[in-house]
Design a protein around this motif. Structure first.
Motif, PDB file in Angstrom:
ATOM      1  N   MET A   1       7.273   7.954   4.554  1.00 30.44           N
ATOM      2  CA  MET A   1       6.023   7.187   4.934  1.00 30.44           C
ATOM      3  C   MET A   1       5.108   8.084   5.618  1.00 30.44           C
ATOM      4  N   ALA A   2       3.782   7.843   5.434  1.00 27.08           N
ATOM      5  CA  ALA A   2       2.791   8.373   6.175  1.00 27.08           C
ATOM      6  C   ALA A   2       2.596   7.980   7.647  1.00 27.08           C
ATOM      7  N   THR A   3       2.614   8.964   8.635  1.00 33.89           N
ATOM      8  CA  THR A   3       2.424   8.649  10.029  1.00 33.89           C
ATOM      9  C   THR A   3       0.872   9.303  10.447  1.00 33.89           C
ATOM     10  N   PHE A   4       0.383   8.490  11.074  1.00 32.27           N
ATOM     11  CA  PHE A   4      -1.117   8.766  11.092  1.00 32.27           C
ATOM     12  C   PHE A   4      -1.535   9.378  12.398  1.00 32.27           C
ATOM     13  N   GLY A  32      -8.419   6.967  -5.965  1.00 33.18           N
ATOM     14  CA  GLY A  32      -7.754   5.910  -6.477  1.00 33.18           C
ATOM     15  C   GLY A  32      -7.257   4.751  -5.741  1.00 33.18           C
ATOM     16  N   TYR A  33      -8.228   4.545  -4.562  1.00 34.70           N
ATOM     17  CA  TYR A  33      -7.898   3.329  -3.869  1.00 34.70           C
ATOM     18  C   TYR A  33      -8.519   2.134  -4.521  1.00 34.70           C
ATOM     19  N   ALA A  34      -8.040   0.880  -4.370  1.00 35.99           N
ATOM     20  CA  ALA A  34      -8.435  -0.482  -4.566  1.00 35.99           C
ATOM     21  C   ALA A  34      -9.254  -0.958  -3.342  1.00 35.99           C
ATOM     22  N   PRO A  35     -10.529  -1.655  -3.436  1.00 31.52           N
ATOM     23  CA  PRO A  35     -11.109  -2.464  -2.389  1.00 31.52           C
ATOM     24  C   PRO A  35     -10.050  -3.312  -1.625  1.00 31.52           C
ATOM     25  N   THR A  36      -9.887  -3.362  -0.486  1.00 27.97           N
ATOM     26  CA  THR A  36      -8.914  -3.904   0.496  1.00 27.97           C
ATOM     27  C   THR A  36      -9.663  -5.009   1.413  1.00 27.97           C
ATOM     28  N   PRO A  37      -9.791  -6.140   1.114  1.00 27.55           N
ATOM     29  CA  PRO A  37     -10.426  -7.075   2.029  1.00 27.55           C
ATOM     30  C   PRO A  37      -9.615  -7.227   3.235  1.00 27.55           C
ATOM     31  N   GLY A  38     -10.192  -7.581   4.181  1.00 26.69           N
ATOM     32  CA  GLY A  38      -9.500  -7.783   5.690  1.00 26.69           C
ATOM     33  C   GLY A  38      -9.874  -6.633   6.588  1.00 26.69           C
ATOM     34  N   TYR A  39      -9.145  -5.750   6.798  1.00 28.21           N
ATOM     35  CA  TYR A  39      -9.286  -4.563   7.645  1.00 28.21           C
ATOM     36  C   TYR A  39     -10.400  -3.729   7.240  1.00 28.21           C
ATOM     37  N   ALA A  40     -11.172  -3.390   8.197  1.00 26.45           N
ATOM     38  CA  ALA A  40     -12.208  -2.564   8.052  1.00 26.45           C
ATOM     39  C   ALA A  40     -12.718  -1.684   9.165  1.00 26.45           C
ATOM     40  N   ILE A  41     -13.349  -0.490   9.091  1.00 24.88           N
ATOM     41  CA  ILE A  41     -13.547   0.266  10.120  1.00 24.88           C
ATOM     42  C   ILE A  41     -15.223  -0.036  10.141  1.00 24.88           C
ATOM     43  N   VAL A  42     -15.668  -0.051  11.376  1.00 25.19           N
ATOM     44  CA  VAL A  42     -17.292  -0.375  11.482  1.00 25.19           C
ATOM     45  C   VAL A  42     -17.542   0.973  12.426  1.00 25.19           C
ATOM     46  N   HIS A  43     -18.607   1.379  11.849  1.00 23.22           N
ATOM     47  CA  HIS A  43     -18.970   2.826  12.424  1.00 23.22           C
ATOM     48  C   HIS A  43     -20.662   2.879  12.272  1.00 23.22           C
ATOM     49  N   LEU A  50     -10.981   0.512   5.454  1.00 17.15           N
ATOM     50  CA  LEU A  50     -10.159   1.021   6.254  1.00 17.15           C
ATOM     51  C   LEU A  50      -8.861   1.743   5.406  1.00 17.15           C
ATOM     52  N   PRO A  51      -8.168   1.189   4.621  1.00 17.08           N
ATOM     53  CA  PRO A  51      -7.189   2.187   4.002  1.00 17.08           C
ATOM     54  C   PRO A  51      -7.354   3.279   3.300  1.00 17.08           C
ATOM     55  N   ALA A  52      -8.665   3.008   2.641  1.00 21.71           N
ATOM     56  CA  ALA A  52      -9.183   4.353   1.853  1.00 21.71           C
ATOM     57  C   ALA A  52      -9.620   5.506   2.803  1.00 21.71           C
ATOM     58  N   VAL A  53     -10.238   5.042   3.967  1.00 16.87           N
ATOM     59  CA  VAL A  53     -10.762   6.125   5.116  1.00 16.87           C
ATOM     60  C   VAL A  53      -9.648   6.653   5.683  1.00 16.87           C
ATOM     61  N   ASP A  69      -0.520   2.197  -0.763  1.00 19.41           N
ATOM     62  CA  ASP A  69       0.498   1.044  -0.031  1.00 19.41           C
ATOM     63  C   ASP A  69       1.253   1.538   1.209  1.00 19.41           C
ATOM     64  N   GLU A  70       1.244   2.723   1.430  1.00 15.80           N
ATOM     65  CA  GLU A  70       1.662   3.448   2.826  1.00 15.80           C
ATOM     66  C   GLU A  70       0.662   3.068   3.843  1.00 15.80           C
ATOM     67  N   VAL A  71      -0.625   3.139   3.584  1.00  8.06           N
ATOM     68  CA  VAL A  71      -1.607   2.686   4.618  1.00  8.06           C
ATOM     69  C   VAL A  71      -1.307   1.198   4.821  1.00  8.06           C
ATOM     70  N   VAL A  72      -1.620   0.541   3.642  1.00  9.62           N
ATOM     71  CA  VAL A  72      -1.453  -0.877   4.056  1.00  9.62           C
ATOM     72  C   VAL A  72      -0.160  -1.303   4.350  1.00  9.62           C
ATOM     73  N   GLY A  73       1.110  -0.657   4.260  1.00 12.67           N
ATOM     74  CA  GLY A  73       2.306  -1.223   4.922  1.00 12.67           C
ATOM     75  C   GLY A  73       2.485  -0.909   6.433  1.00 12.67           C
ATOM     76  N   SER A  74       1.416   0.253   6.911  1.00 14.22           N
ATOM     77  CA  SER A  74       1.597   0.250   8.398  1.00 14.22           C
ATOM     78  C   SER A  74       0.018   0.095   8.979  1.00 14.22           C
ATOM     79  N   ILE A  75      -0.502  -1.071   8.638  1.00  9.20           N
ATOM     80  CA  ILE A  75      -2.039  -1.374   8.671  1.00  9.20           C
ATOM     81  C   ILE A  75      -2.253  -1.624   9.941  1.00  9.20           C
ATOM     82  N   GLY A  76      -1.187  -2.475  10.936  1.00 10.91           N
ATOM     83  CA  GLY A  76      -1.460  -2.747  12.098  1.00 10.91           C
ATOM     84  C   GLY A  76      -1.383  -1.557  13.179  1.00 10.91           C
ATOM     85  N   SER A  77      -0.519  -0.513  12.958  1.00  9.93           N
ATOM     86  CA  SER A  77      -0.332   0.765  13.822  1.00  9.93           C
ATOM     87  C   SER A  77      -1.490   1.917  13.299  1.00  9.93           C
TER      88      SER A  77
END
Length: 151
Positions: A1-4, A32-43, A50-53, A69-77
């Motif tokens: 699993m990826a740690t960020f 190869g990321y799919a658009p993910t509704p919900g979490y986003a980074i605003v800059h 968020l998952p792609a960035v 799937d690793e990013v989405v799996g740990s989206i809160g952290s």
């Protein structure tokens, strides 16, 4: 699993710059990321997936692209880490959480306003006076003003 935890603010900014240069669809397609509704980074007024960035920022940090799937799996952290890095993260439902402060002590204070400080004048170094020189032997005179060699 990826740690960020190794992803720095600079890595995220690099990923955002690439996102801007390629455009949303190009950026998502290349990695190869799919658009993910919900979490986003605003800059700077723009919203980024968020998952792609974060996955691409992980690649800049470690050399390995974090799968979606690793990013989405740990989206809160991941969102928490991004907030600690100074980014605004929007959560599902449109809620926005501003970037976290670095310590709890500063979080209770009112925001600081910057005011220009009055500049204090700098002291310039005054040059030392030239030493008195004996006109006969060209030696520096002592404090008495009488040359020790010529008298």
């Amino acid at each position: 699993m990826a740690t960020f935890s190794g992803v720095t603010r600079q890595h995220v900014l690099q990923a955002i710059a690439e996102y801007d240069s390629r455009g949303r669809d190009g950026f998502l397609g290349v990695y190869g990321y799919a658009p993910t509704p919900g979490y986003a980074i605003v800059h700077e007024g723009s919203s980024y997936d968020l998952p792609a960035v974060l996955g691409v920022a992980h690649r800049f940090a470690t050399g390995r692209l974090a799968p979606s799937d690793e990013v989405v799996g740990s989206i809160g952290s991941a969102a928490s880490i991004l907030r600690k890095r100074g980014f605004e993260v929007t959560e599902p439902g449109g809620a926005s959480a501003p970037a976290a402060r670095s310590s709890s002590r500063t979080a209770t204070r009112a925001p600081r306003t910057t005011t220009p400080r009055a500049s204090t004048p700098r002291r310039t170094a005054t040059p030392e006076p030239a030493p008195a020189i004996c006109p006969t032997c060209s030696m520096t005179l002592p404090a008495t003003g009488v040359c020790d060699y010529c008298t």
